[in-house]
Each structure stands twice: as C-alpha cells, then as structure tokens.
Design a protein around this motif. Structure first.
Motif, PDB file in Angstrom:
ATOM      1  N   GLY A   1       0.818  -1.212   0.000  1.00  0.00           N
ATOM      2  CA  GLY A   1       0.000   0.000   0.000  1.00  0.00           C
ATOM      3  C   GLY A   1       0.850   1.260   0.000  1.00  0.00           C
ATOM      4  O   GLY A   1       0.547   2.229  -0.701  1.00  0.00           O
ATOM      5  N   ALA A   2       1.918   1.256   0.797  1.00  0.00           N
ATOM      6  CA  ALA A   2       2.819   2.409   0.845  1.00  0.00           C
ATOM      7  C   ALA A   2       3.501   2.613  -0.509  1.00  0.00           C
ATOM      8  O   ALA A   2       3.644   3.741  -0.990  1.00  0.00           O
ATOM      9  CB  ALA A   2       3.859   2.211   1.943  1.00  0.00           C
ATOM     10  N   ALA A   3       3.915   1.512  -1.125  1.00  0.00           N
ATOM     11  CA  ALA A   3       4.560   1.599  -2.439  1.00  0.00           C
ATOM     12  C   ALA A   3       3.566   2.069  -3.501  1.00  0.00           C
ATOM     13  O   ALA A   3       3.924   2.780  -4.434  1.00  0.00           O
ATOM     14  CB  ALA A   3       5.147   0.247  -2.827  1.00  0.00           C
ATOM     15  N   THR A   4       2.306   1.662  -3.360  1.00  0.00           N
ATOM     16  CA  THR A   4       1.273   2.107  -4.296  1.00  0.00           C
ATOM     17  C   THR A   4       1.087   3.613  -4.224  1.00  0.00           C
ATOM     18  O   THR A   4       0.941   4.289  -5.251  1.00  0.00           O
ATOM     19  CB  THR A   4      -0.064   1.396  -3.999  1.00  0.00           C
ATOM     20  N   ASP A   5       1.097   4.155  -3.007  1.00  0.00           N
ATOM     21  CA  ASP A   5       0.978   5.605  -2.850  1.00  0.00           C
ATOM     22  C   ASP A   5       2.152   6.312  -3.518  1.00  0.00           C
ATOM     23  O   ASP A   5       1.982   7.340  -4.172  1.00  0.00           O
ATOM     24  CB  ASP A   5       0.918   5.965  -1.364  1.00  0.00           C
ATOM     25  N   ALA A   6       3.356   5.751  -3.346  1.00  0.00           N
ATOM     26  CA  ALA A   6       4.541   6.344  -3.980  1.00  0.00           C
ATOM     27  C   ALA A   6       4.432   6.278  -5.508  1.00  0.00           C
ATOM     28  O   ALA A   6       4.787   7.231  -6.208  1.00  0.00           O
ATOM     29  CB  ALA A   6       5.798   5.614  -3.511  1.00  0.00           C
TER      30      ALA A   6
ATOM     31  N   ALA B   1       8.958   3.076 -11.651  1.00  0.00           N
ATOM     32  CA  ALA B   1       9.439   1.725 -11.941  1.00  0.00           C
ATOM     33  C   ALA B   1       9.860   1.002 -10.657  1.00  0.00           C
ATOM     34  O   ALA B   1       9.551  -0.183 -10.470  1.00  0.00           O
ATOM     35  CB  ALA B   1      10.614   1.797 -12.919  1.00  0.00           C
ATOM     36  N   LYS B   2      10.549   1.712  -9.765  1.00  0.00           N
ATOM     37  CA  LYS B   2      10.975   1.104  -8.506  1.00  0.00           C
ATOM     38  C   LYS B   2       9.780   0.747  -7.640  1.00  0.00           C
ATOM     39  O   LYS B   2       9.722  -0.326  -7.041  1.00  0.00           O
ATOM     40  CB  LYS B   2      11.901   2.066  -7.755  1.00  0.00           C
ATOM     41  N   ALA B   3       8.808   1.678  -7.558  1.00  0.00           N
ATOM     42  CA  ALA B   3       7.610   1.422  -6.754  1.00  0.00           C
ATOM     43  C   ALA B   3       6.817   0.247  -7.319  1.00  0.00           C
ATOM     44  O   ALA B   3       6.330  -0.601  -6.566  1.00  0.00           O
ATOM     45  CB  ALA B   3       6.745   2.672  -6.695  1.00  0.00           C
TER      46      ALA B   3
ATOM     47  N   ALA C   1       6.382  -7.269  -5.928  1.00  0.00           N
ATOM     48  CA  ALA C   1       7.114  -8.206  -5.076  1.00  0.00           C
ATOM     49  C   ALA C   1       6.367  -8.467  -3.769  1.00  0.00           C
ATOM     50  O   ALA C   1       6.253  -9.620  -3.324  1.00  0.00           O
ATOM     51  CB  ALA C   1       8.513  -7.662  -4.788  1.00  0.00           C
ATOM     52  N   GLN C   2       5.832  -7.404  -3.141  1.00  0.00           N
ATOM     53  CA  GLN C   2       5.115  -7.563  -1.872  1.00  0.00           C
ATOM     54  C   GLN C   2       3.830  -8.366  -2.061  1.00  0.00           C
ATOM     55  O   GLN C   2       3.506  -9.246  -1.259  1.00  0.00           O
ATOM     56  CB  GLN C   2       4.780  -6.186  -1.279  1.00  0.00           C
ATOM     57  N   ILE C   3       3.097  -8.059  -3.115  1.00  0.00           N
ATOM     58  CA  ILE C   3       1.843  -8.771  -3.365  1.00  0.00           C
ATOM     59  C   ILE C   3       2.110 -10.236  -3.694  1.00  0.00           C
ATOM     60  O   ILE C   3       1.409 -11.136  -3.217  1.00  0.00           O
ATOM     61  CB  ILE C   3       1.059  -8.088  -4.505  1.00  0.00           C
TER      62      ILE C   3
END
Length: 359
Positions: A67-72, A186-188, A194-196
C-alpha cells in the motif's frame, strides 16, 4: 475473497475462541496472544514452522508495504503527468518563439536592405536633405518614427530570445524531473509486485481450511477494533448530515461496492483506496489530490467529532490508506489486493485523522 466457513460446530467453536484470543493485525488495536494449543498458535501448513497468527501478521505487513509503495507510485505518476503536460506547453512555446524570432529577423533584414538601397540613409533622412521646408519637417517626423520602429524591433527580438532561452531551460528541467519520476514509478511498481506476490505465495501454501480461518480471524479482528472504537464514545457527537457535494461523493462510492481492488486503478472497473476517494469527489465536481498521503497533506483537517458523510478518514501512521465516511460509524473503501470495494467499520484500522474535501 475467500468466503468459506468451517463446517463442523466443534471446529467453528475452536476458531471463534482462537480469533477472540489472537493478537491484533499491524494496523489494529493490540490484543493478548492466543493460548497455547489454539488454532492461531498451531503451526500452519507450508509455513516453515510459523503459526497461523504469525502468517497472518506477515501477510498484513506485506500488504501494508504494498500500500505504501502504491501511494509512492501514484504520486510519481501524477507528477509525471503534470510534467508531461508542461513539456507539451513548453515545446509549443519554443516553436512559437522560434517563429517569432525568425519573423523579427526578417523584418530587421528588410530595414537593413532598405537603408542599403538608399546609400545607407533611411527615407526620412533623405527628405531632411531636400530644400523643401515641409519635406524637411516630414523627414524629421519619419526619421523619428523609423528610429522608434528599429528600437522597438530590436527590443522585441531581445525579449523573444530571452523568452526562448527560459522556455528551453524550463523544458530541460522538466524533462529531468519527468525521467526521475519515471524511475520512481518503476521502482515502486517492482516493490508493489514483489510484496503482493510474497503475500499471495504465503496464502497459497495454506490449506483451504486454514485460509478460511485466516479470513475469519481478519474479520473478527476488524470487528473487535471497531467495537473498541465505538465503545470509546467516538460517535457520541457525530450526527452531522452530508453536504450536497458530500452526498454526491458518497453516492458514487456506494455504486462502486463489489468492484475489485487493483493497485494504481482509478476506475471505472477497479480501484485502489485513493483512486476510489479521488474519483468519488471528482464525480461530485470537487477534484482532490490523487494519493492518500497528498489528501492528508493538502486537504483541511477536521476533528473526528465533527465528521460527516463524505469526509475522508486517513489510516496508518504514514497515511497510506483512506476510506470515505458514510455515516453510522462506517466507511466505504478499497481494502487491498484480493479484496473488493466494501463497507467496513470506520474504527477497524488505526485512524490517523480526518480531512474534508469541501471544507
């Protein structure tokens, strides 16, 4: 979503006891650990010796990080869209500036050629040399006009060249920022996937019965957190009606119930948490920031006791989740991958604060 229940009454009773005794998720109120021998404490299949509760906590943590990466990702995407638009405008301005400079140079060249044909003297100066007094006076006036025109032409040319340099510099800066945000995206995206994938892998290793218990534990924990929140008296003073725009936003969000969560999605077939809230308010005619973190940072904050339907509740310490308050202590939100847009208790997750788009 897994929606199976344990068949046998004995298993149901054991599951219920395990849920009531299980520790909280990473985003809920703390609870005492389950007793030894409970289902939560039993080793889960394919988990490398971890208990079902430990597997649940690990899955929750992975989805929180996703979720945090999605926001980024969403923030980088919004910035990239803005910079792309600005680049288009700057490119157009550069083209117009180049055309203007070419025109000014052409006009300046025409003046120079005219002077050359008249032995280096403008027509006004030639008239000044004549013996006719009236022609002499006309010559003075024309000479002044010619000087002013030449001066104005040079001034326009200088300003146009300066503008062109500024546009070019701004375009280069925006291009650099655009590329930087593409790298962030791209990094996010890589981190999200990877997390999912890791969370889904953990769930896939569980037996069907364990997955059902996992879902039940998740639901029971959310209910327990909601009950605790309601028991704190949080709703005592919350009795305000939605604003006209708030009613439209709530109606839009309600119509999306049952659609799947997809990270980065803004509808109409799927949503992530902030994609749902931003589109709901856009449908009401009030555009708001795209991400939950930007919604928290930029929208007016209000007290929970002043909350009304349509307001947005921001969750977790890093503001990486958001839901829309719809009244009666409930929210509509897009929870996470593998879940659908749904109604939930407003206090079922850790509340950071409340914002009002139409304050």
């Amino acid at each position: 979503m897994y929606r199976r229940h344990c068949g046998a009454a004995a298993i149901t009773l054991v599951c219920a006891l395990a849920v009531l005794a299980a520790p909280a998720q990473a985003f809920a109120a703390p609870a005492p650990p389950g007793p030894a021998g409970s289902d939560a404490s039993a080793t889960a299949a394919g988990s490398g010796g971890k208990t079902l509760e430990e597997v649940r906590a690990e899955i929750d943590e992975l989805y929180l990080k996703a979720g945090a990466a999605t926001d980024a990702y969403n923030l980088a995407e919004e910035k990239a869209k803005k910079q792309s638009g600005e680049l288009v405008e700057l490119t157009q301005a550069i083209a117009e500036g180049q055309a203007k400079i070419a025109d000014l140079k052409s006009r300046a060249g025409a003046q120079a050629r005219e002077q050359y044909r008249n032995a280096g003297l403008p027509p006004g100066a030639q008239l000044m040399l004549s013996g006719d007094p009236q022609l002499f006076l006309d010559g003075i006036s024309r000479a002044r006009q010619g000087q002013q025109a030449a001066k104005g032409l040079l001034g326009q040319l200088t300003r146009s060249q300066e503008d062109l340099e500024t546009y070019t510099k701004d375009a280069n800066t925006n291009w650099t920022k655009l590329e930087a945000n593409r790298v962030k995206q791209a990094k996010a995206k890589k981190k999200i996937n990877a997390q999912i994938a890791a969370a889904k892998k953990l769930e896939s290793r569980l037996e069907k019965e364990e997955r059902a218990r996992l879902l039940k534990m998740e639901q029971e924990e959310a209910n327990r957190a909601q009950t605790s929140w309601l028991g704190s008296g949080a709703l005592k003073e919350i009795n305000r009606e939605a604003s006209p725009l708030g009613k439209q936003a709530v109606a839009f969000a309600t119509a999306q119930i049952g659609k799947p969560y997809v990270w980065g999605a803004e509808g109409p077939k799927s949503y992530d948490c902030s994609g749902l809230t931003s589109q709901a308010w856009a449908a009401a005619g009030r555009p708001i920031p795209r991400t939950s973190q930007e919604q928290w940072r930029l929208l007016p904050h209000i007290e929970i006791k002043d909350m009304r339907p349509g307001d947005l509740i921001i969750y977790h310490a890093d503001a990486t989740h958001v839901g829309m308050y719809v009244g009666d202590g409930r929210i509509i939100h897009a929870p996470r991958p593998g879940r659908d847009v749904t109604l939930a208790g407003a206090g079922s997750m850790q509340i950071l604060g409340v914002v009002r788009p139409d304050a």
